[in-house]
Scaffold this active site. Structure first.
Site, PDB file in Angstrom:
ATOM      1  N   HIS A  10       0.841  -1.207   0.000  1.00 31.96           N
ATOM      2  CA  HIS A  10       0.000   0.000   0.000  1.00 31.96           C
ATOM      3  C   HIS A  10       0.875   1.257   0.000  1.00 31.96           C
ATOM      4  O   HIS A  10       2.064   1.227   0.388  1.00 31.96           O
ATOM      5  CB  HIS A  10      -0.896   0.015   1.246  1.00 31.96           C
ATOM      6  N   ARG A  61      -6.021   0.826   3.896  1.00 26.04           N
ATOM      7  CA  ARG A  61      -4.851   1.365   3.200  1.00 26.04           C
ATOM      8  C   ARG A  61      -4.476   0.518   1.977  1.00 26.04           C
ATOM      9  O   ARG A  61      -4.050   1.065   0.940  1.00 26.04           O
ATOM     10  CB  ARG A  61      -3.665   1.526   4.141  1.00 26.04           C
ATOM     11  N   GLU A  88      -1.811  -7.061   7.248  1.00 23.53           N
ATOM     12  CA  GLU A  88      -0.456  -6.840   7.793  1.00 23.53           C
ATOM     13  C   GLU A  88      -0.242  -7.748   9.016  1.00 23.53           C
ATOM     14  O   GLU A  88      -1.232  -8.207   9.631  1.00 23.53           O
ATOM     15  CB  GLU A  88      -0.324  -5.364   8.181  1.00 23.53           C
ATOM     16  N   HIS A 158       0.529  -5.609   2.313  1.00 19.38           N
ATOM     17  CA  HIS A 158       1.263  -4.872   3.337  1.00 19.38           C
ATOM     18  C   HIS A 158       2.727  -5.295   3.390  1.00 19.38           C
ATOM     19  O   HIS A 158       3.094  -6.358   2.869  1.00 19.38           O
ATOM     20  CB  HIS A 158       0.608  -5.121   4.702  1.00 19.38           C
TER      21      HIS A 158
HETATM   22  O1  LIG Z   1       2.441  -2.252  10.416  1.00 14.89           O
HETATM   23  C1  LIG Z   1       3.314  -1.369  10.389  1.00 14.89           C
HETATM   24  O2  LIG Z   1       3.736  -0.709  11.369  1.00 14.89           O
HETATM   25  C2  LIG Z   1       4.020  -1.114   9.061  1.00 14.89           C
HETATM   26  O3  LIG Z   1       3.138  -1.219   8.022  1.00 14.89           O
HETATM   27  C3  LIG Z   1       5.127  -2.122   8.905  1.00 14.89           C
HETATM   28  O4  LIG Z   1       5.919  -1.876   9.933  1.00 14.89           O
HETATM   29  P1  LIG Z   1       7.395  -2.484   9.967  1.00 14.89           P
HETATM   30  O5  LIG Z   1       8.068  -2.049   8.697  1.00 14.89           O
HETATM   31  O6  LIG Z   1       7.974  -1.874  11.206  1.00 14.89           O
HETATM   32  O7  LIG Z   1       7.210  -3.963  10.045  1.00 14.89           O
END
Ligand SMILES: O=C(O)[C@H](O)COP(=O)(O)O
Length: 206
Positions: A10, A61, A88, A158
């Site tokens: 996203h 998102r 995610e 994600h």
């Molecule tokens: O979920 C989140 O915080 C981000 O989309 C991904 O976070 P990260 O790159 O810290 O895993």
């Protein structure tokens, strides 16, 4: 036969901009994230790709990114499947916390382990291994069969659910996945062999 699979993380979300752990929380795209999504759609259109179906998560998102890409492609009627299997990774108790504050509180190394190790979950959340356990079956049972029968498939998801998918797709190991990062709104264009291995990969950089 063409076996085309395109993956795209996203565009920038409001919590990405604020440097907050997001996981299963549901912020929408920022104006910059909207622009990233539209640019991704234009790049895919320049490639002359006409998709047959798309998959996304239960989170706005990713859904919004996909809708914007569809608009730029002129494919707003594309069949879209939304499934939480593509959500995610769940960041549990870290969700909503500022990543720099977390580093101050628990230390750089501990936060890196929570963010990028394979099998150490954040408190109350999912490890990447846990994310693979829901993404892999979904990919093998739904996405991959469509690609192998010749449908052109787009997946908007994600950072970590796509890193989980990349482990399967690119046969990455728990030792190599920690260094893999996915930029927001940058399409990864894969062509697969009949045995589901990767024939070619192109990154449509901004
Ligand atoms: O979920 C989140 O915080 C981000 O989309 C991904 O976070 P990260 O790159 O810290 O895993």
């Amino acid at each position: 036969m063409s076996r085309l699979l395109v993956l795209v993380r996203h565009g920038q979300s409001d919590w990405n901009l604020k440097n907050l752990f997001t996981g299963w929380k549901d912020p929408d795209l920022t104006e910059a994230g909207i622009a990233e999504a539209r640019a991704a759609g234009r790049k895919l259109k320049e490639q002359g790709i006409v998709f047959d179906r798309a998959y996304t998560s239960d989170l706005i998102r990713a859904q919004h990114t996909l809708a914007l890409i569809q608009e730029e492609l002129g494919q707003t009627d594309l069949p879209v499947v939304r499934d939480l299997a593509l959500n995610e990774r769940n960041y549990g108790d870290l969700s909503g916390l500022n990543k720099d504050d977390a580093r101050q509180r628990w230390g750089e190394e501990q936060v890196h382990v929570w963010r990028r190790s394979y099998d150490v979950p954040p408190p109350g959340g999912e490890s990447l291994k846990d994310t693979v356990a829901r993404v892999l079956p979904y990919y093998v049972q739904n996405i991959l069969p469509a690609v192998l029968r010749g449908e052109k498939v787009l997946v908007a998801a994600h950072g970590n659910s796509l890193r989980a998918l990349l482990m399967v797709l690119e046969r990455l190991t728990p030792e190599t996945i920690p260094t893999v990062e996915l930029a927001t709104g940058v399409p990864l264009v894969y062509r697969l062999n009949a045995d589901s291995t990767v024939e070619s990969k192109a990154i449509l950089e901004a």
